[in-house]
Design an enzyme around this catalytic site. Structure first.
Site, short mmCIF file in Angstrom:
data_model
loop_
_atom_site.label_atom_id
_atom_site.label_comp_id
_atom_site.label_asym_id
_atom_site.label_seq_id
_atom_site.Cartn_x
_atom_site.Cartn_y
_atom_site.Cartn_z
N LYS A 91 46.64 47.36 41.33
CA LYS A 91 46.33 46.14 42.08
C LYS A 91 46.23 44.94 41.14
CE LYS A 91 41.82 45.41 43.31
NZ LYS A 91 41.24 44.11 42.91
N ASN A 92 45.47 45.11 40.05
CA ASN A 92 45.19 43.95 39.20
C ASN A 92 46.34 43.59 38.28
OD1 ASN A 92 42.79 43.87 40.52
ND2 ASN A 92 41.55 44.67 38.85
N ARG A 107 40.76 47.24 50.30
CA ARG A 107 41.22 46.16 49.40
C ARG A 107 41.98 46.71 48.21
NH1 ARG A 107 37.18 42.55 46.98
NH2 ARG A 107 39.15 41.96 46.03
N ASP A 129 34.61 47.92 36.16
CA ASP A 129 35.07 48.44 37.45
C ASP A 129 34.78 49.92 37.61
OD1 ASP A 129 38.03 46.31 37.78
OD2 ASP A 129 35.88 45.93 37.96
N ILE A 187 29.10 42.51 32.13
CA ILE A 187 30.17 41.61 32.58
C ILE A 187 29.72 40.81 33.81
CG2 ILE A 187 32.54 41.44 33.44
CD1 ILE A 187 32.40 42.20 30.50
N ASP A 219 35.00 28.06 35.33
CA ASP A 219 35.02 27.04 34.26
C ASP A 219 36.02 27.36 33.14
OD1 ASP A 219 32.90 29.16 33.77
OD2 ASP A 219 33.03 28.24 31.79
N ARG A 263 30.71 34.37 39.66
CA ARG A 263 32.17 34.30 39.40
C ARG A 263 32.67 32.85 39.31
NH1 ARG A 263 35.04 39.33 42.25
NH2 ARG A 263 36.19 39.34 40.30
N PRO A 264 32.13 32.09 38.37
CA PRO A 264 32.58 30.70 38.19
C PRO A 264 34.03 30.66 37.67
CG PRO A 264 31.08 31.33 36.45
CD PRO A 264 31.11 32.48 37.41
N CYS A 318 34.85 40.26 45.77
CA CYS A 318 33.59 41.01 45.81
C CYS A 318 32.43 40.14 45.32
CB CYS A 318 33.69 42.23 44.91
SG CYS A 318 34.75 43.48 45.61
N ARG A 362 39.52 37.49 45.20
CA ARG A 362 39.23 36.75 43.97
C ARG A 362 40.52 36.32 43.29
NH1 ARG A 362 35.83 33.89 40.55
NH2 ARG A 362 36.57 34.13 38.41
C1 EPZ Z 1 39.25 40.71 36.92
O1 EPZ Z 1 38.39 39.79 37.59
C2 EPZ Z 1 39.46 41.86 37.89
N1 EPZ Z 1 40.05 41.34 39.10
C3 EPZ Z 1 38.11 42.50 38.21
O2 EPZ Z 1 38.36 43.63 39.03
C4 EPZ Z 1 37.47 42.99 36.91
O3 EPZ Z 1 36.18 43.50 37.20
C5 EPZ Z 1 37.34 41.80 35.94
O4 EPZ Z 1 38.64 41.22 35.72
C6 EPZ Z 1 36.77 42.23 34.59
O5 EPZ Z 1 37.61 43.19 34.02
C7 EPZ Z 1 41.39 41.11 39.14
O6 EPZ Z 1 42.10 41.27 38.15
C8 EPZ Z 1 41.95 40.61 40.45
P1 EPZ Z 1 36.82 37.79 34.52
P2 EPZ Z 1 38.16 38.31 36.97
O7 EPZ Z 1 37.33 36.41 34.70
O8 EPZ Z 1 39.42 37.83 36.34
C9 EPZ Z 1 32.82 35.30 33.97
C10 EPZ Z 1 38.22 44.93 40.98
O9 EPZ Z 1 37.32 45.65 41.42
N2 EPZ Z 1 33.68 34.11 34.12
O10 EPZ Z 1 37.28 38.60 33.36
O11 EPZ Z 1 37.53 37.49 38.01
C11 EPZ Z 1 32.71 36.07 35.27
O12 EPZ Z 1 31.71 35.52 36.10
C12 EPZ Z 1 37.86 43.58 40.39
O13 EPZ Z 1 39.44 45.22 40.96
C13 EPZ Z 1 33.14 32.85 33.91
O14 EPZ Z 1 31.95 32.71 33.63
O15 EPZ Z 1 37.10 38.64 35.83
C14 EPZ Z 1 32.36 37.45 34.79
O16 EPZ Z 1 30.98 37.49 34.53
C15 EPZ Z 1 36.37 43.30 40.46
N3 EPZ Z 1 33.94 31.76 34.05
C16 EPZ Z 1 33.13 37.58 33.47
O17 EPZ Z 1 33.42 36.23 33.07
C17 EPZ Z 1 35.28 31.89 34.37
O18 EPZ Z 1 35.98 30.85 34.45
C18 EPZ Z 1 34.44 38.35 33.59
O19 EPZ Z 1 35.22 37.72 34.56
C19 EPZ Z 1 35.81 33.18 34.57
C20 EPZ Z 1 35.00 34.28 34.42
#
Ligand code: EPZ
Length: 427
Positions: free
Chosen positions: A31-32, A406, A314, A336, A133, A130-131, A125, A101
């Site tokens: 998926k991802n 999903r 995950d 995370i 920035d 999930r900001p 989810c 997301r």
């Molecule tokens: C991806 O989400 C995956 N989703 C998530 O899988 C996975 O848990 C995550 O990466 C971590 O490996 C997809 O690929 C569609 P991040 P993503 O940006 O990109 C913070 C599933 O179950 N953050 O790496 O949203 C954020 O809040 C899903 O398949 C900021 O602060 O994850 C989190 O605490 C769930 N600012 C951390 O970083 C930002 O601009 C990791 O988020 C972006 C992220």
């Protein structure tokens, strides 16, 4: 065209637990890995073919958004064809972005194609705030200006350009947005502190097939040299590593012997050693990875989630379910997301001995869990409740089970095929 994005039906899952699992299961495409490639297809004006594409609600939802942008999508037997030649700018509304997301990774491609983007805040989810920035910082480095209102993100550019970008955290989505926007520019962009997940490597491989030259994929420093235009290309999705881990968690919790078709130990980097440490035997037999568990899992002392190649967030909820019936005590630390322990109250209702404090849980394994009525609240958490229900005695009913649609194809059918007594019932 695909009719409409994945519309959730209100379903529940009924499990009579305590059965060991035997047989073979084919692991569908990731998926991802597929979702960012679907977004990236907007950056060429041709036909993108995605093979091994899972037919899951998130893919359907992303198809719905592409259709909204006047792209044609055709999805047959795991092959998704996206024709973006007639794409037109539209703002992307909440009813679309709230479903997943991954709509956040549309920002780079839409900005590249149309010079502007207006995106309602992405959903997905509720595992944390999930900001975005880091995404906005990366795209600003590449020449975009942005403003955020209560419900929308707006970005525009008079022209994107190469840059040197440092991410404050190796965000997967922000890395993907930066890579895609950079690949379409003339010149070299360097990305520091990039995410190293396998999904980043597969996106880079796709972008190279579209014409970019990329070095460092899978490391914390990625160099992208774009030639100003990207052509269309085919993408072959690898098996979904978290789906593979989900079946491994089920075998670890219930016992048994299952062949995971198309899976290799390297695909499971970051969590393979957790399962072997808990007593699982794992070996390759031909094209399948055989996972076997013939005794109660033995809990590890401490596991911390982290960015790849650390233990993946995950897999956290599912390993928590396994540890609930393991021997000994585990400390599981979630580093995370700030709200990813939603299964804890439900596992406690099933008789688990779990104490939550801040970003960690202390689990003291019990012999058996008792079947109960529980509620799904996010994708992987619902998969974890299934894991617990499979291991529990008597009957477990998982309400709001739609979340698994999903990210999983045929999860109940496959588990039934392995000997589980599990049924999906429309509420
Ligand atoms: C991806 O989400 C995956 N989703 C998530 O899988 C996975 O848990 C995550 O990466 C971590 O490996 C997809 O690929 C569609 P991040 P993503 O940006 O990109 C913070 C599933 O179950 N953050 O790496 O949203 C954020 O809040 C899903 O398949 C900021 O602060 O994850 C989190 O605490 C769930 N600012 C951390 O970083 C930002 O601009 C990791 O988020 C972006 C992220």
């Amino acid at each position: 065209n695909i009719a409409s994005p994945g519309v959730f039906i209100l379903g529940k899952i009924v499990i009579n637990g305590g059965k060991r699992l035997f047989g073979s299961v084919c692991i569908h495409g990731a998926k991802n890995a597929v979702l960012p490639v679907m977004a990236a297809s907007l950056m060429n004006e041709g036909v993108t073919v995605i093979r091994g594409c899972p037919d899951i609600a998130d893919v359907r939802a992303m198809c719905g958004i592409l259709n909204h942008l006047h792209c044609k999508t055709d999805f047959k037997k795991g092959c998704l064809v996206i024709d973006t030649s007639m794409a037109e700018y539209e703002e992307i509304k909440a009813e679309d972005t709230k479903q997943l997301r991954a709509s956040s990774v549309l920002m780079g491609p839409v900005l590249t194609r149309f010079g502007k983007v207006r995106l309602a805040y992405p959903g997905g989810c509720s595992i944390g705030s999930r900001p975005l920035d880091i995404h906005l910082h990366a795209l600003k480095c590449l020449g975009a200006s942005w403003s955020v209102s209560e419900d929308f993100i707006e970005m525009e550019t008079t022209g994107l350009h190469p840059s040197e970008i440092t991410l404050r955290f190796p965000s997967v989505g922000a890395t993907e947005n930066a890579l895609m926007a950079a690949a379409a520019q003339c010149g070299t962009t360097v990305l520091y502190n990039a995410a190293k997940e396998p999904e980043i490597e597969s996106l880079c491989a796709y972008l190279e097939k579209c014409g970019a030259v990329i070095t460092g994929a899978g490391t914390e420093c990625i160099r992208v040299r774009g030639k100003g235009v990207l052509q269309s290309a085919e993408f072959f999705a690898k098996p979904d590593r978290i789906v593979a881990g989900t079946y491994m968690a089920a075998v670890a919790a219930c016992g048994g012997s299952v062949y995971l078709q198309g899976v290799t130990p390297s695909l499971c980097r970051g969590f393979l050693d957790v399962f072997t440490g808990m007593g699982m035997d794992i070996r390759m037999e031909g094209e399948a990875m055989l996972v076997q568990m013939y005794h109660r899992p033995v809990n590890l002392h401490k596991i911390c989630t982290g960015a790849y190649p650390d233990f993946p967030t995950d897999m956290q909820s599912m390993v928590l379910s396994v540890a609930s019936v393991g021997e000994g005590t585990l400390i599981l630390k979630e580093q995370i997301f700030e709200n990813r322990f939603k299964t804890v109250p439900w596992l406690k209702k099933m008789g688990a001995d779990i104490t939550l404090s801040g970003d960690s849980v202390l689990v003291k394994g019990v012999e058996t869990l008792k079947g109960s009525e529980v509620y799904g609240e996010d994708l992987r958490g619902t998969a974890a409740l299934i894991t617990a229900g499979l291991a529990a005695q008597e009957t477990t009913v998982i309400h709001d089970a739609d979340y698994i649609l999903r990210g999983y194809m045929d999860l109940c059918e496959n588990l039934k095929g392995l000997g589980a007594e599990i049924e999906w019932e429309n509420s």
